[in-house]
Design an enzyme around this catalytic site. Structure first.
Site, PDB file in Angstrom:
ATOM      1  N   LEU A  66      14.828  68.641  42.478  1.00  0.00           N
ATOM      2  CA  LEU A  66      14.891  67.890  41.285  1.00  0.00           C
ATOM      3  C   LEU A  66      16.380  67.934  40.562  1.00  0.00           C
ATOM      4  O   LEU A  66      17.197  68.861  41.000  1.00  0.00           O
ATOM      5  CB  LEU A  66      13.864  68.287  40.177  1.00  0.00           C
ATOM      6  CG  LEU A  66      12.699  68.346  40.381  1.00  0.00           C
ATOM      7  CD1 LEU A  66      11.779  69.028  39.104  1.00  0.00           C
ATOM      8  CD2 LEU A  66      11.927  66.922  40.630  1.00  0.00           C
ATOM      9  N   ASP A  67      16.840  66.652  40.342  1.00  0.00           N
ATOM     10  CA  ASP A  67      18.345  66.656  39.666  1.00  0.00           C
ATOM     11  C   ASP A  67      18.675  67.824  38.696  1.00  0.00           C
ATOM     12  O   ASP A  67      17.258  68.218  38.098  1.00  0.00           O
ATOM     13  CB  ASP A  67      18.635  65.228  39.253  1.00  0.00           C
ATOM     14  CG  ASP A  67      18.498  64.174  40.222  1.00  0.00           C
ATOM     15  OD1 ASP A  67      18.931  64.822  41.337  1.00  0.00           O
ATOM     16  OD2 ASP A  67      18.360  63.010  39.984  1.00  0.00           O
ATOM     17  N   LYS A  68      19.417  68.090  38.302  1.00  0.00           N
ATOM     18  CA  LYS A  68      20.058  69.150  37.356  1.00  0.00           C
ATOM     19  C   LYS A  68      18.962  68.998  36.198  1.00  0.00           C
ATOM     20  O   LYS A  68      18.553  69.889  35.814  1.00  0.00           O
ATOM     21  CB  LYS A  68      21.404  69.507  37.240  1.00  0.00           C
ATOM     22  CG  LYS A  68      21.915  70.390  36.218  1.00  0.00           C
ATOM     23  CD  LYS A  68      23.139  70.069  35.833  1.00  0.00           C
ATOM     24  CE  LYS A  68      23.951  71.137  34.840  1.00  0.00           C
ATOM     25  NZ  LYS A  68      25.105  71.120  34.387  1.00  0.00           N
ATOM     26  N   ARG A 128      16.104  57.119  39.279  1.00  0.00           N
ATOM     27  CA  ARG A 128      17.261  56.689  38.311  1.00  0.00           C
ATOM     28  C   ARG A 128      17.820  55.434  39.044  1.00  0.00           C
ATOM     29  O   ARG A 128      18.159  54.525  38.212  1.00  0.00           O
ATOM     30  CB  ARG A 128      18.402  57.969  38.188  1.00  0.00           C
ATOM     31  CG  ARG A 128      17.426  58.915  37.584  1.00  0.00           C
ATOM     32  CD  ARG A 128      18.365  60.177  37.779  1.00  0.00           C
ATOM     33  NE  ARG A 128      19.937  60.289  37.341  1.00  0.00           N
ATOM     34  CZ  ARG A 128      20.731  60.975  37.575  1.00  0.00           C
ATOM     35  NH1 ARG A 128      20.695  62.144  38.221  1.00  0.00           N
ATOM     36  NH2 ARG A 128      21.857  60.843  36.810  1.00  0.00           N
TER      37      ARG A 128
END
Length: 322
Positions: A138-140, A237
């Site tokens: 998962l992105d930060k 995104r």
């Protein structure tokens, strides 16, 4: 002391015709391009069991790429005591609810203090599993559920299930704009041609499919439920920005604050203060890699996401009353 790195992968259709170093970077994203190039020139990379020392050599569909290299011990990752929100754990897998701000894997901008460092402390034997059992990221600043393999057999099964699209991952998000209906985005995602830290919908990118449906509409925003068929970097995104509904708080892909007219100060403050993409991995479902049992978990919204939805509803109700 050094650690032996052994990696293997078959060249998929979307990477056929790419340079060897580019293909390796896509297939083994845990290692930097510079390190992969170094391994190639040192003769640590083979193509169909034959050493290849030219990074620019082209690869073809079905070729077997193998890396057999040494990683110096000082470059190995260290265990660090960090809080982990463990949703489920048994002898084979670990499911965690990742908070915002936590980087999954060490890299140039985050050499430590990552989920990987926390996993090494939580379960030291996971050091024997490639990438400490991390099979997806998962992105930060994305919150929510991730599954981690605690053993090599579990990892092998989970990676195969991920590639076969048998692991179901569902997300919730808040986007800018009012959607009239749900739908699907089926557009390839790859590295942005000029902004190397960004991804984009690009010809020649890797296939990427995102399904989305409307959960709730507001005056200038929409609450969405999304389901991934693929798991490309920044996929949701990028796809939402591509159809011109970027996620709230996602400044990288155009999600700057877009308040409706006559918004209250508290609502404006919430929108402007939401400093990450409004994206939460809410549900994870899979067949257990060893028992085969179908399992599913859900993660409650983080506090900032809940507050955002509350403010959006308040704004809608205030203006509905006229």
């Amino acid at each position: 002391m050094s650690e032996t790195i052994q990696l293997e992968a078959i060249v998929p259709e979307e990477l056929a015709g790419k340079r060897l170093d580019q293909a390796l970077a896509e297939l083994f994203p845990d290692y930097s391009r510079s390190r992969l190039k170094q391994w190639i020139t040192e003769g640590a990379v083979s193509v169909d069991a034959e050493p290849v020392k030219k990074p620019r050599e082209k690869v073809s569909l079905g070729m077997l790429l193998a890396v057999d290299a040494e990683l110096e011990s000082e470059e190995r990752h260290k265990p660090q005591p960090m809080p982990l929100n463990v949703v489920y754990e048994d002898d084979d897998i670990l499911v965690i609810n990742k908070p915002a701000g936590l980087v999954v894997h060490p890299g140039a901008g985050a050499p430590d203090g990552t989920l990987l460092n926390a996993l090494l402390h939580h379960f030291p034997a996971i050091d024997q599993v490639p990438r400490a059992g991390i099979i997806h990221r998962l992105d930060k600043d994305t919150t929510g559920l991730m599954v981690v393999a605690k053993t090599v057999p579990a990892q092998t099964h989970l990676v195969a299930a991920m590639q076969a699209r048998e692991i179901e991952r569902e997300y919730e998000a808040v986007c800018n704009g009012v959607m009239t209906a749900g739908g699907m985005v089926d557009e390839p995602v790859g590295r942005h041609p000029t902004k190397r830290t960004h991804m984009a919908v690009v010809g020649g990118g890797r296939d990427a499919v995102t399904h989305y449906r409307v959960m709730e509409r507001f005056r200038a925003h929409t609450h969405l439920r999304l389901k991934l068929e693929t798991g490309r970097t920044h996929q949701i995104r990028v796809h939402m920005a591509h159809i011109r509904y970027p996620l709230v708080g996602d400044l990288t892909y155009g999600g700057r604050p877009r308040p409706p007219k006559q918004a209250s100060d508290s609502f404006l403050q919430t929108l402007r203060g939401f400093s990450r993409q409004a994206l939460h991995a809410v549900q994870l479902s899979l067949h257990h890699p060893i028992s085969g049992e179908w399992m599913s978990w859900q993660a409650p919204y983080p506090e900032d996401f809940t507050h955002l939805l509350e403010q959006l509803r308040i704004d809608r109700e205030q203006h509905a009353r006229g």
